[in-house]
Write a protein that holds these residues in place. Sequence first.
Motif, PDB file in Angstrom:
ATOM      1  N   UNK A  60       1.090  -1.721  -0.488  1.00 28.04           N
ATOM      2  CA  UNK A  60       0.105   0.598   0.056  1.00 28.04           C
ATOM      3  C   UNK A  60       1.040   1.226  -0.053  1.00 28.04           C
ATOM      4  N   UNK A  61       2.195   1.560   0.860  1.00 26.76           N
ATOM      5  CA  UNK A  61       3.005   2.346   0.862  1.00 26.76           C
ATOM      6  C   UNK A  61       3.106   2.906  -0.298  1.00 26.76           C
ATOM      7  N   UNK A  62       3.712   1.619  -1.070  1.00 26.19           N
ATOM      8  CA  UNK A  62       4.678   2.086  -2.483  1.00 26.19           C
ATOM      9  C   UNK A  62       4.048   1.636  -3.699  1.00 26.19           C
ATOM     10  N   UNK A  63       2.457   1.070  -3.923  1.00 29.88           N
ATOM     11  CA  UNK A  63       1.614   0.551  -4.839  1.00 29.88           C
ATOM     12  C   UNK A  63       0.629   2.363  -5.162  1.00 29.88           C
ATOM     13  N   UNK A  64       1.133   3.153  -5.962  1.00 22.02           N
ATOM     14  CA  UNK A  64       0.700   4.492  -6.029  1.00 22.02           C
ATOM     15  C   UNK A  64      -1.217   4.454  -7.063  1.00 22.02           C
ATOM     16  N   UNK A  65      -1.205   3.496  -7.279  1.00 24.75           N
ATOM     17  CA  UNK A  65      -2.335   3.009  -7.558  1.00 24.75           C
ATOM     18  C   UNK A  65      -3.626   2.015  -7.092  1.00 24.75           C
ATOM     19  N   UNK A  66      -2.458   1.597  -6.047  1.00 25.16           N
ATOM     20  CA  UNK A  66      -3.763   1.102  -5.406  1.00 25.16           C
ATOM     21  C   UNK A  66      -4.677   1.422  -3.932  1.00 25.16           C
ATOM     22  N   UNK A  67      -5.787   1.126  -3.865  1.00 27.32           N
ATOM     23  CA  UNK A  67      -6.853   1.936  -3.515  1.00 27.32           C
ATOM     24  C   UNK A  67      -8.060   1.092  -3.146  1.00 27.32           C
ATOM     25  N   UNK A  68      -8.054   1.200  -1.893  1.00 28.30           N
ATOM     26  CA  UNK A  68      -9.211  -0.072  -1.333  1.00 28.30           C
ATOM     27  C   UNK A  68     -10.283   0.419  -0.773  1.00 28.30           C
ATOM     28  N   UNK A  69     -11.376  -0.402  -1.716  1.00 26.52           N
ATOM     29  CA  UNK A  69     -13.191  -0.410  -0.944  1.00 26.52           C
ATOM     30  C   UNK A  69     -12.384  -1.387   0.501  1.00 26.52           C
ATOM     31  N   UNK A  70     -12.573  -0.627   1.754  1.00 23.36           N
ATOM     32  CA  UNK A  70     -12.361  -1.982   3.005  1.00 23.36           C
ATOM     33  C   UNK A  70     -10.892  -1.848   3.633  1.00 23.36           C
ATOM     34  N   UNK A  71     -11.276  -1.986   5.037  1.00 23.13           N
ATOM     35  CA  UNK A  71     -10.134  -1.483   5.158  1.00 23.13           C
ATOM     36  C   UNK A  71      -8.965  -2.815   5.253  1.00 23.13           C
ATOM     37  N   UNK A  72      -7.017  -2.473   5.597  1.00 26.97           N
ATOM     38  CA  UNK A  72      -6.393  -2.749   5.427  1.00 26.97           C
ATOM     39  C   UNK A  72      -6.486  -3.765   5.435  1.00 26.97           C
ATOM     40  N   UNK A  73      -5.941  -4.792   5.351  1.00 32.06           N
ATOM     41  CA  UNK A  73      -6.248  -6.474   6.038  1.00 32.06           C
ATOM     42  C   UNK A  73      -5.021  -6.404   7.097  1.00 32.06           C
ATOM     43  N   UNK A  74      -5.326  -7.487   8.234  1.00 31.39           N
ATOM     44  CA  UNK A  74      -4.733  -7.908   8.715  1.00 31.39           C
ATOM     45  C   UNK A  74      -4.386  -9.575   8.951  1.00 31.39           C
ATOM     46  N   UNK A  75      -3.209 -10.047   9.266  1.00 29.02           N
ATOM     47  CA  UNK A  75      -2.197 -11.552   9.081  1.00 29.02           C
ATOM     48  C   UNK A  75      -3.394 -12.518   8.956  1.00 29.02           C
ATOM     49  N   UNK A  76      -4.358 -12.685   8.752  1.00 31.97           N
ATOM     50  CA  UNK A  76      -5.690 -13.535   8.411  1.00 31.97           C
ATOM     51  C   UNK A  76      -6.172 -13.019   7.641  1.00 31.97           C
ATOM     52  N   UNK A  77      -6.508 -11.749   7.214  1.00 35.04           N
ATOM     53  CA  UNK A  77      -7.259 -11.872   6.745  1.00 35.04           C
ATOM     54  C   UNK A  77      -7.252 -11.898   4.636  1.00 35.04           C
TER      55      UNK A  77
END
Length: 382
Positions: free
Chosen positions: A126-143
Amino acid sequence: MTIIRLIFLSIVRRGGKALPILLGFILCWTTFFSLVTLSDSATEAASSIAARSGQPLFITPKREQVSFSFAGVTIAPDIAVKETYLPADIVEKMQVLGAVLPKLVTTGQVAGKKVLLTGARLDDEMKYKATWTLRGALPQPGDFLAGSKAAEILGLKPGKSLALKLPSGSILPGTVSATLQETGGPEDQLLFIDLRRLQEVLGKEDVLTFIEVPPGQTETNNVQTVQELLGPTVTVSKAADAQSSRLELAGSLRRFTFLVGLMVMTISSLLLFVTTANSVAERKSEMGIYHVLGFSQRSVKRIILGEGMVLAGIGALVGALLGFGLAFFLLPWVGSEDLSLSFPVSSVLFGVTAAMLLALVSGLWPASRASKLDPVEAFRQM
């Protein structure tokens, strides 16, 4: 009465014959300006994304492959002898390159549908991919994080539970924490999970399928330099990414728009020439009256040319406004969330100017004939 006023009065008086010509101009220029607006928007969006995302490097393991041929016919090209992974010390060697994005890829099934599961450090992605936009929350290790196409095919959305069947037959449960907005890249087809979590589940600690080096992380972001640094056990490549494809597509659209512009100008020129010539032939008595009233040949020529230039200028200007409206209407069907429209002021000024110049050039010969018309001959044909 000034010549300019006479030009406008003549157009109004001949409205029944001037209107079809004006509508023809508007139709041609509406098509052209809608394409100009969309192509400018696509080019600007592609250039902006390419500037933000750049072109990454990919480090993959050397693969042992063989090809099987029979009687000169290649039956099975490039068969992998065995599954290969990157050397265990590769990440340590790559510290000098700056940030790296290691990944482990495996296959899986969700409700009987095959999917590629990718283990990654999602915080770094997420930090280095400028084209990434999430719909929702940043996944936790098991998500899980689902790419746009993968989410569409598998019917996934944030908050939905998921049971993924691994190649070993074991089930990897979890929740889809977020989905990616469409990027136009390979990420759209993938399902992501935390790298460490996937390594533990597969029993492949410290095993990696490939490593991505984000652009701009090192001055030595060069294929040959990095290849020499890492040695012959890996392959370093800079693949053509989705942003290059976007730029190529935008360039193709601009070239198509240019060809449409040439067609519009050609059609406009022919339309102006034919209609002006016919107009002069039908208005011989009117031309004779101008001469009798003392209008010079230059004045008569300016009236004829002025009528064509006014019609062409109005047609191009109205076409520009309607073209922008048409582009705005078509944007949801031909564009994406990266596209935004801006009124092409410079293109409109150029188009209106070009239309009026074409009218001037196309009307020179008919206007010259009208200016040299013999008044006596003109009245004789009344």
